[in-house]
Design an enzyme around this catalytic site. Structure first.
Site, PDB file in Angstrom:
ATOM      1  N   LYS A 188       0.837  -1.183   0.000  1.00 62.59           N
ATOM      2  CA  LYS A 188       0.000   0.000   0.000  1.00 62.59           C
ATOM      3  C   LYS A 188       0.881   1.245   0.000  1.00 62.59           C
ATOM      4  CE  LYS A 188      -3.566   2.473   2.252  1.00 62.59           C
ATOM      5  NZ  LYS A 188      -4.326   2.806   3.409  1.00 62.59           N
ATOM      6  N   GLU A 194      10.609  -4.947   4.403  1.00 62.82           N
ATOM      7  CA  GLU A 194      10.627  -6.360   4.022  1.00 62.82           C
ATOM      8  C   GLU A 194      10.263  -6.528   2.542  1.00 62.82           C
ATOM      9  OE1 GLU A 194       9.136  -5.018   6.647  1.00 62.82           O
ATOM     10  OE2 GLU A 194       8.806  -6.454   8.268  1.00 62.82           O
ATOM     11  N   GLY A 247      -4.923  -1.296   4.911  1.00 61.46           N
ATOM     12  CA  GLY A 247      -4.160  -2.485   4.520  1.00 61.46           C
ATOM     13  C   GLY A 247      -4.875  -3.789   4.830  1.00 61.46           C
ATOM     14  N   ARG A 248      -5.359  -3.943   6.066  1.00 59.39           N
ATOM     15  CA  ARG A 248      -5.992  -5.212   6.457  1.00 59.39           C
ATOM     16  C   ARG A 248      -7.421  -5.330   5.946  1.00 59.39           C
ATOM     17  NH1 ARG A 248      -4.672  -1.903  10.384  1.00 59.39           N
ATOM     18  NH2 ARG A 248      -6.254  -0.950  11.703  1.00 59.39           N
ATOM     19  N   GLU A 333      -4.825  -5.932  15.044  1.00 59.40           N
ATOM     20  CA  GLU A 333      -4.272  -4.661  14.565  1.00 59.40           C
ATOM     21  C   GLU A 333      -5.363  -3.587  14.572  1.00 59.40           C
ATOM     22  OE1 GLU A 333      -0.776  -4.269  11.669  1.00 59.40           O
ATOM     23  OE2 GLU A 333      -2.459  -3.697  10.399  1.00 59.40           O
ATOM     24  N   HIS A 364      -6.423 -32.439  19.229  1.00 53.13           N
ATOM     25  CA  HIS A 364      -5.385 -33.326  19.766  1.00 53.13           C
ATOM     26  C   HIS A 364      -4.162 -32.532  20.210  1.00 53.13           C
ATOM     27  CE1 HIS A 364      -7.775 -36.701  18.344  1.00 53.13           C
ATOM     28  NE2 HIS A 364      -8.055 -35.914  17.324  1.00 53.13           N
ATOM     29  N   LYS A 474       9.168  -0.539  14.037  1.00 54.82           N
ATOM     30  CA  LYS A 474       9.760  -0.355  12.696  1.00 54.82           C
ATOM     31  C   LYS A 474      10.906   0.640  12.767  1.00 54.82           C
ATOM     32  CE  LYS A 474       5.563  -0.954   9.917  1.00 54.82           C
ATOM     33  NZ  LYS A 474       4.601  -0.301   9.042  1.00 54.82           N
TER      34      LYS A 474
HETATM   35  O1  F6P Z   1       3.111  -2.678   9.805  1.00 59.16           O
HETATM   36  C1  F6P Z   1       1.736  -2.776   9.709  1.00 59.16           C
HETATM   37  C2  F6P Z   1       1.266  -2.563   8.313  1.00 59.16           C
HETATM   38  O2  F6P Z   1       1.288  -1.203   8.008  1.00 59.16           O
HETATM   39  C3  F6P Z   1      -0.109  -3.160   8.115  1.00 59.16           C
HETATM   40  O3  F6P Z   1      -1.117  -2.350   8.556  1.00 59.16           O
HETATM   41  C4  F6P Z   1      -0.116  -3.405   6.658  1.00 59.16           C
HETATM   42  O4  F6P Z   1      -1.114  -4.311   6.298  1.00 59.16           O
HETATM   43  C5  F6P Z   1       1.272  -3.941   6.447  1.00 59.16           C
HETATM   44  O5  F6P Z   1       2.068  -3.225   7.368  1.00 59.16           O
HETATM   45  C6  F6P Z   1       1.834  -3.815   5.068  1.00 59.16           C
HETATM   46  O6  F6P Z   1       1.871  -2.482   4.630  1.00 59.16           O
HETATM   47  P1  F6P Z   1       2.228  -2.159   3.115  1.00 59.16           P
HETATM   48  O7  F6P Z   1       1.159  -2.747   2.280  1.00 59.16           O
HETATM   49  O8  F6P Z   1       2.256  -0.668   3.019  1.00 59.16           O
HETATM   50  O9  F6P Z   1       3.561  -2.774   2.837  1.00 59.16           O
END
Ligand code: F6P
Length: 501
Positions: A188, A194, A247-248, A333, A364, A474
């Site tokens: 987003k 990462e 995002g979520r 979140e 189990h 972060k």
């Molecule tokens: O670190 C949390 C977050 O911002 C989430 O809310 C989001 O879904 C995820 O990281 C990934 O964000 P992006 O799509 O900007 O990489």
């Protein structure tokens, strides 16, 4: 009208009855009040401690917290996310929202559809694999959709890589042929460390494999197209979505591209339609007739009256094995907050800790604690009427019988002179029974969870749409990697032990 604090006080004074008594008293009335069918999904709250008194108190709380007003703001594109001064327009992606936003979402869906047509028509050569790079909301939703609905599809191999641990990407590229691979970079914000690292390594992999124009194999799914262009992706290969889609909450937007490619456009359209059905229900149904609000009432009695710190979700269906992971982000979140909309300290417990797994495996492994441990854990079972295989019926019958039996056993318990063999019972569960696991029902189910989260946030008076809690970690990770923050001696020693000087 009672205030929110009056309602919380009334909830504190409310005395829950035993589940077995509640169910035995007037079974017909209880089933009528606490079981609802929406979008071919049966939501069963009969084995919870909800009773008329609790529902009346929580309905009063919903009024006091302006549930109607906040819901209207959500669906009309108003500022539902005040700390970031923006709307939360995931429902517009499904056709329910401010007309302008619905229009924009439809146009962007059209663009996504054209991209899929182009890939199918061979515009990128012979594409067999889609490497999808993203994390959090940019991975969990598409992953759930592809895993649940794409099991019998031979359209494309889709692999979702989220972790920065190179082992994740390495495993995927070992099995993908570079010349047949397309890379979708989902983020987003186009800033997540990462994702950027994984995207760079994927680019290097294509380059080293001799793919002509490796950047030409990249598609960006983002709310920040300028940043994607700056990174090197041509504008024609960017599938944007609106910044007002969190995002979520984004799998309905172009973030759902991997699922739309893997399942085909018709399936993606059905997913949106299923969610739209739940949107209509949530927008129009009032009080306890509203299944998302009713679910939030149950959540509140457990979190804020009966001291439950966790909520467990067990999917009795292999196709839904990623549902608990998906819900962890959605619920924790969104509602893992300690400050109200007015900036006051939240006086209640916020989101419970969501955890869970797959049945019958979990029986189990972790059900011992659920049946006899000292914690009271509200359990949610998610199960489907139709199986996903042609094996002997005994498989599905055993699966479903186990699921239903667990709920009954948790509720009734069993007395014994021998403490080790006694089951206290009175342990609550809800059961969500899908007619089938289809794009439509899964869309409705996910939208149900989204609105339940929102309803809980309204009852608590918090904002479910920001996530500042993840920012400090972060920043510190960046500072540690770059050596720009003066860390405490314990952290420095650990860093030295792990990565050397
Ligand atoms: O670190 C949390 C977050 O911002 C989430 O809310 C989001 O879904 C995820 O990281 C990934 O964000 P992006 O799509 O900007 O990489």
């Amino acid at each position: 009208m009672p205030t929110a604090s009056d309602a919380w006080q009334a909830l504190a004074d409310w005395q829950p009855q035993k589940l077995t008594d509640l169910v035995a008293a007037d079974p017909q009335a209880r089933l009528q009040a606490l079981v609802r069918n929406v979008a071919d999904i049966r939501f069963d709250f009969a084995k919870t401690h909800l009773d008329d008194a609790a529902i009346a108190i929580l309905s009063g709380l919903a009024d006091a917290q302006d549930f109607g007003g906040r819901r209207k703001t959500l669906f009309s594109g108003g500022i539902a996310n005040p700390t970031e001064n923006r709307a939360a327009e995931h429902s517009a992606e499904r056709g329910d929202g401010a007309p302008e936003s619905v229009h924009v979402a439809q146009a962007l869906h059209q663009r996504m559809r054209m991209m899929i047509d182009a890939i199918e028509a061979g515009a990128f050569g012979e594409i067999r694999h889609l490497l999808h790079i993203g994390i959090g909301g940019s991975a969990l939703g598409p992953d759930l959709l592809v895993d649940a609905l794409g099991r019998h599809s031979d359209r494309y191999d889709v692999a979702i890589v989220s972790n920065v641990d190179g082992a994740a990407l390495d495993e995927v590229i070992a099995n993908f042929r570079p010349e047949h691979t397309l890379v979708a970079v989902e983020y987003k914000t186009f800033t997540t460390t990462e994702t950027l690292l994984n995207a760079n390594s994927a680019l290097q992999w294509l380059d080293e494999a001799g793919v002509a124009d490796p950047l030409g194999r990249f598609i960006a799914l983002t709310a920040m197209p300028d940043r994607a262009i700056e990174w090197g992706i041509d504008e024609t290969r960017i599938l944007p979505f609106s910044e007002t889609v969190g995002g979520r909450y984004s799998l309905w937007s172009s973030i759902g591209f991997p699922a739309a490619l893997a399942l085909g456009w018709d399936a993606f359209a059905d997913l949106l339609e299923g969610a739209a059905e739940m949107d209509r229900h949530f927008r129009l149904a009032d009080g306890a007739d509203n299944i998302c609000l009713l679910a939030a009432f149950a959540d509140q009695i457990y979190a804020n009256r009966l001291g439950c710190q966790t909520r467990a979700v067990f999917a009795y269906d292999e196709r839904l094995r990623l549902l608990p992971d998906y819900l962890q982000q959605l619920e924790m979140e969104s509602n893992g907050k300690a400050v109200t909309l007015d900036g006051e300290r939240l006086a209640q417990q916020s989101a419970p800790i969501t955890w869970g797994g797959v049945g019958t495996d979990a029986q189990h492994a972790v059900f011992q604690l659920l049946h006899q441990g000292t914690h009271r854990v509200p359990v949610e079972f998610v199960v489907a009427r139709e199986p996903d295989h042609l094996l002997d019926d005994a498989h599905h019958e055993t699966l479903v019988a186990n699921c239903i039996a667990q709920g009954a056993a948790l509720m009734t318990g069993r007395a014994s002179e021998d403490g080790a063999r006694a089951y206290p019972g009175d342990r609550p569960s809800t059961t969500i029974l899908l007619d089938q696991v289809s794009p439509r029902t899964l869309g409705a189910l996910i939208a149900f969870y989204e609105h339940r989260v929102f309803a809980n946030a309204v009852l608590l008076g918090i904002n479910p749409f920001d996530q500042f809690g993840v920012e400090l970690g972060k920043e510190m990770a960046k500072g540690l990697a770059e050596g720009t923050i003066d860390f405490d001696p314990a952290t420095q020693a650990l860093m030295k032990a792990a990565l050397g000087d």
